[in-house]
Design a protein around this motif. Structure first.
Motif, PDB file in Angstrom:
ATOM      1  N   THR A   1      41.465  41.938  53.699  1.00 38.66           N
ATOM      2  CA  THR A   1      40.247  42.518  54.246  1.00 38.66           C
ATOM      3  C   THR A   1      39.028  42.146  53.394  1.00 38.66           C
ATOM      4  OG1 THR A   1      39.179  44.603  54.840  1.00 38.66           O
ATOM      5  CG2 THR A   1      40.645  44.654  52.964  1.00 38.66           C
ATOM      6  N   SER A   2      37.875  42.204  53.992  1.00 40.73           N
ATOM      7  CA  SER A   2      36.657  41.950  53.222  1.00 40.73           C
ATOM      8  C   SER A   2      36.028  43.257  52.740  1.00 40.73           C
ATOM      9  CB  SER A   2      35.658  41.169  54.070  1.00 40.73           C
ATOM     10  OG  SER A   2      35.313  41.927  55.210  1.00 40.73           O
ATOM     11  N   ASN A   3      36.597  44.394  53.152  1.00 45.60           N
ATOM     12  CA  ASN A   3      36.096  45.693  52.746  1.00 45.60           C
ATOM     13  C   ASN A   3      36.932  46.213  51.576  1.00 45.60           C
ATOM     14  OD1 ASN A   3      35.204  48.288  52.454  1.00 45.60           O
ATOM     15  ND2 ASN A   3      35.484  48.872  54.598  1.00 45.60           N
ATOM     16  N   PRO A   4      36.364  46.354  50.381  1.00 48.80           N
ATOM     17  CA  PRO A   4      37.132  46.811  49.218  1.00 48.80           C
ATOM     18  C   PRO A   4      37.760  48.196  49.407  1.00 48.80           C
ATOM     19  CG  PRO A   4      35.004  45.972  48.529  1.00 48.80           C
ATOM     20  CD  PRO A   4      34.998  46.011  50.021  1.00 48.80           C
TER      21      PRO A   4
ATOM     22  N   LEU B   1      41.439  48.087  50.450  1.00 51.29           N
ATOM     23  CA  LEU B   1      42.453  47.543  49.553  1.00 51.29           C
ATOM     24  C   LEU B   1      43.300  48.655  48.951  1.00 51.29           C
ATOM     25  CD1 LEU B   1      40.288  44.882  47.708  1.00 51.29           C
ATOM     26  CD2 LEU B   1      41.965  44.484  49.507  1.00 51.29           C
ATOM     27  N   THR B   2      44.575  48.364  48.747  1.00 49.48           N
ATOM     28  CA  THR B   2      45.494  49.332  48.166  1.00 49.48           C
ATOM     29  C   THR B   2      45.688  49.031  46.678  1.00 49.48           C
ATOM     30  OG1 THR B   2      47.456  47.998  48.585  1.00 49.48           O
ATOM     31  CG2 THR B   2      46.730  49.472  50.370  1.00 49.48           C
ATOM     32  N   ILE B   3      46.349  49.943  46.005  1.00 51.17           N
ATOM     33  CA  ILE B   3      46.690  49.722  44.603  1.00 51.17           C
ATOM     34  C   ILE B   3      47.533  48.461  44.480  1.00 51.17           C
ATOM     35  CG2 ILE B   3      48.010  50.659  42.664  1.00 51.17           C
ATOM     36  CD1 ILE B   3      47.130  53.465  43.665  1.00 51.17           C
ATOM     37  N   ALA B   4      48.460  48.284  45.390  1.00 54.46           N
ATOM     38  CA  ALA B   4      49.319  47.092  45.366  1.00 54.46           C
ATOM     39  C   ALA B   4      48.500  45.817  45.527  1.00 54.46           C
ATOM     40  CB  ALA B   4      50.384  47.183  46.456  1.00 54.46           C
TER      41      ALA B   4
ATOM     42  N   TYR C   1      45.436  45.331  44.489  1.00 54.57           N
ATOM     43  CA  TYR C   1      44.785  45.077  43.202  1.00 54.57           C
ATOM     44  C   TYR C   1      45.776  44.545  42.178  1.00 54.57           C
ATOM     45  CZ  TYR C   1      40.336  47.044  44.616  1.00 54.57           C
ATOM     46  OH  TYR C   1      39.145  47.250  45.239  1.00 54.57           O
ATOM     47  N   LEU C   2      46.996  45.107  42.162  1.00 51.98           N
ATOM     48  CA  LEU C   2      48.003  44.637  41.206  1.00 51.98           C
ATOM     49  C   LEU C   2      48.447  43.215  41.527  1.00 51.98           C
ATOM     50  CD1 LEU C   2      50.122  47.858  40.694  1.00 51.98           C
ATOM     51  CD2 LEU C   2      48.481  46.812  39.122  1.00 51.98           C
ATOM     52  N   ASP C   3      48.611  42.905  42.801  1.00 54.99           N
ATOM     53  CA  ASP C   3      48.971  41.530  43.189  1.00 54.99           C
ATOM     54  C   ASP C   3      47.893  40.552  42.717  1.00 54.99           C
ATOM     55  OD1 ASP C   3      51.308  42.372  44.394  1.00 54.99           O
ATOM     56  OD2 ASP C   3      50.497  42.310  46.435  1.00 54.99           O
ATOM     57  N   ALA C   4      46.648  40.924  42.934  1.00 48.36           N
ATOM     58  CA  ALA C   4      45.545  40.053  42.510  1.00 48.36           C
ATOM     59  C   ALA C   4      45.509  39.934  40.985  1.00 48.36           C
ATOM     60  CB  ALA C   4      44.220  40.598  43.034  1.00 48.36           C
ATOM     61  N   ALA C   5      45.823  41.014  40.286  1.00 49.75           N
ATOM     62  CA  ALA C   5      45.840  40.971  38.816  1.00 49.75           C
ATOM     63  C   ALA C   5      46.911  40.001  38.329  1.00 49.75           C
ATOM     64  CB  ALA C   5      46.097  42.362  38.252  1.00 49.75           C
ATOM     65  N   TRP C   6      48.086  40.037  38.945  1.00 49.97           N
ATOM     66  CA  TRP C   6      49.145  39.094  38.550  1.00 49.97           C
ATOM     67  C   TRP C   6      48.734  37.664  38.843  1.00 49.97           C
ATOM     68  CZ3 TRP C   6      52.466  39.995  35.062  1.00 49.97           C
ATOM     69  CH2 TRP C   6      52.974  41.276  34.864  1.00 49.97           C
ATOM     70  N   GLU C   7      48.021  37.444  39.942  1.00 47.12           N
ATOM     71  CA  GLU C   7      47.534  36.100  40.257  1.00 47.12           C
ATOM     72  C   GLU C   7      46.532  35.627  39.199  1.00 47.12           C
ATOM     73  OE1 GLU C   7      46.053  35.743  44.252  1.00 47.12           O
ATOM     74  OE2 GLU C   7      47.848  36.685  45.085  1.00 47.12           O
ATOM     75  N   MET C   8      45.645  36.519  38.783  1.00 43.81           N
ATOM     76  CA  MET C   8      44.665  36.158  37.760  1.00 43.81           C
ATOM     77  C   MET C   8      45.355  35.926  36.408  1.00 43.81           C
ATOM     78  SD  MET C   8      41.746  35.820  39.125  1.00 43.81           S
ATOM     79  CE  MET C   8      42.646  35.138  40.497  1.00 43.81           C
ATOM     80  N   HIS C   9      46.375  36.705  36.124  1.00 40.00           N
ATOM     81  CA  HIS C   9      47.143  36.505  34.896  1.00 40.00           C
ATOM     82  C   HIS C   9      47.809  35.132  34.906  1.00 40.00           C
ATOM     83  CE1 HIS C   9      49.658  37.500  31.458  1.00 40.00           C
ATOM     84  NE2 HIS C   9      50.710  37.118  32.160  1.00 40.00           N
TER      85      HIS C   9
ATOM     86  N   LEU D   1      39.649  39.016  34.261  1.00 36.47           N
ATOM     87  CA  LEU D   1      39.674  39.406  35.668  1.00 36.47           C
ATOM     88  C   LEU D   1      40.920  40.229  35.975  1.00 36.47           C
ATOM     89  CD1 LEU D   1      38.378  36.183  37.426  1.00 36.47           C
ATOM     90  CD2 LEU D   1      37.188  38.342  37.105  1.00 36.47           C
ATOM     91  N   ALA D   2      42.050  39.849  35.394  1.00 36.60           N
ATOM     92  CA  ALA D   2      43.281  40.619  35.591  1.00 36.60           C
ATOM     93  C   ALA D   2      43.086  42.049  35.088  1.00 36.60           C
ATOM     94  CB  ALA D   2      44.448  39.944  34.872  1.00 36.60           C
ATOM     95  N   TYR D   3      42.484  42.171  33.928  1.00 41.82           N
ATOM     96  CA  TYR D   3      42.249  43.490  33.352  1.00 41.82           C
ATOM     97  C   TYR D   3      41.332  44.333  34.251  1.00 41.82           C
ATOM     98  CZ  TYR D   3      40.603  47.071  30.137  1.00 41.82           C
ATOM     99  OH  TYR D   3      40.266  48.260  29.571  1.00 41.82           O
ATOM    100  N   LEU D   4      40.282  43.753  34.769  1.00 44.18           N
ATOM    101  CA  LEU D   4      39.377  44.498  35.659  1.00 44.18           C
ATOM    102  C   LEU D   4      40.079  44.955  36.928  1.00 44.18           C
ATOM    103  CD1 LEU D   4      36.131  42.371  35.308  1.00 44.18           C
ATOM    104  CD2 LEU D   4      36.584  44.647  34.355  1.00 44.18           C
ATOM    105  N   LEU D   5      40.919  44.110  37.472  1.00 44.25           N
ATOM    106  CA  LEU D   5      41.668  44.482  38.675  1.00 44.25           C
ATOM    107  C   LEU D   5      42.656  45.606  38.386  1.00 44.25           C
ATOM    108  CD1 LEU D   5      42.134  40.889  40.009  1.00 44.25           C
ATOM    109  CD2 LEU D   5      40.950  42.728  41.232  1.00 44.25           C
ATOM    110  N   VAL D   6      43.299  45.549  37.223  1.00 42.66           N
ATOM    111  CA  VAL D   6      44.238  46.600  36.829  1.00 42.66           C
ATOM    112  C   VAL D   6      43.493  47.916  36.620  1.00 42.66           C
ATOM    113  CG1 VAL D   6      45.675  47.360  34.893  1.00 42.66           C
ATOM    114  CG2 VAL D   6      46.044  45.139  35.915  1.00 42.66           C
ATOM    115  N   GLU D   7      42.340  47.857  36.015  1.00 45.97           N
ATOM    116  CA  GLU D   7      41.547  49.073  35.821  1.00 45.97           C
ATOM    117  C   GLU D   7      41.198  49.709  37.162  1.00 45.97           C
ATOM    118  OE1 GLU D   7      40.442  51.103  33.301  1.00 45.97           O
ATOM    119  OE2 GLU D   7      41.978  49.975  32.230  1.00 45.97           O
TER     120      GLU D   7
END
Length: 61
Positions: A2-5, A8-11, A13-21, A28-34
């Motif tokens: 989605t383009s609307n934040p 987005l679900t917690i999952a 954000y975590l998926d995106a954090a793992w991608e950034m990691h 960026l991973a840290y910001l997504l995890v926060e």
């Protein structure tokens, strides 16, 4: 995705954090995890989420 934040679900954000990691983007991973941790109502879950990605700015003595 989605383009609307607000949609987005917690999952998400975590998926995106793992991608950034994986892309070696720790800040960026840290910001997504926060954001994921902020969206949970359970303090233990938030702590667990934050523990996966420590603050890259934290001093390592």
């Amino acid at each position: 995705m989605t383009s609307n934040p607000d949609d987005l679900t917690i999952a998400d954000y975590l998926d995106a954090a793992w991608e950034m990691h994986a892309a070696q983007r720790p800040y960026l991973a840290y910001l997504l995890v926060e954001e994921a941790a902020e969206r949970t109502t359970d303090p233990a879950t938030a702590h667990s989420i934050r523990a996966q990605f420590p603050d890259p700015n934290a001093r390592k003595d």
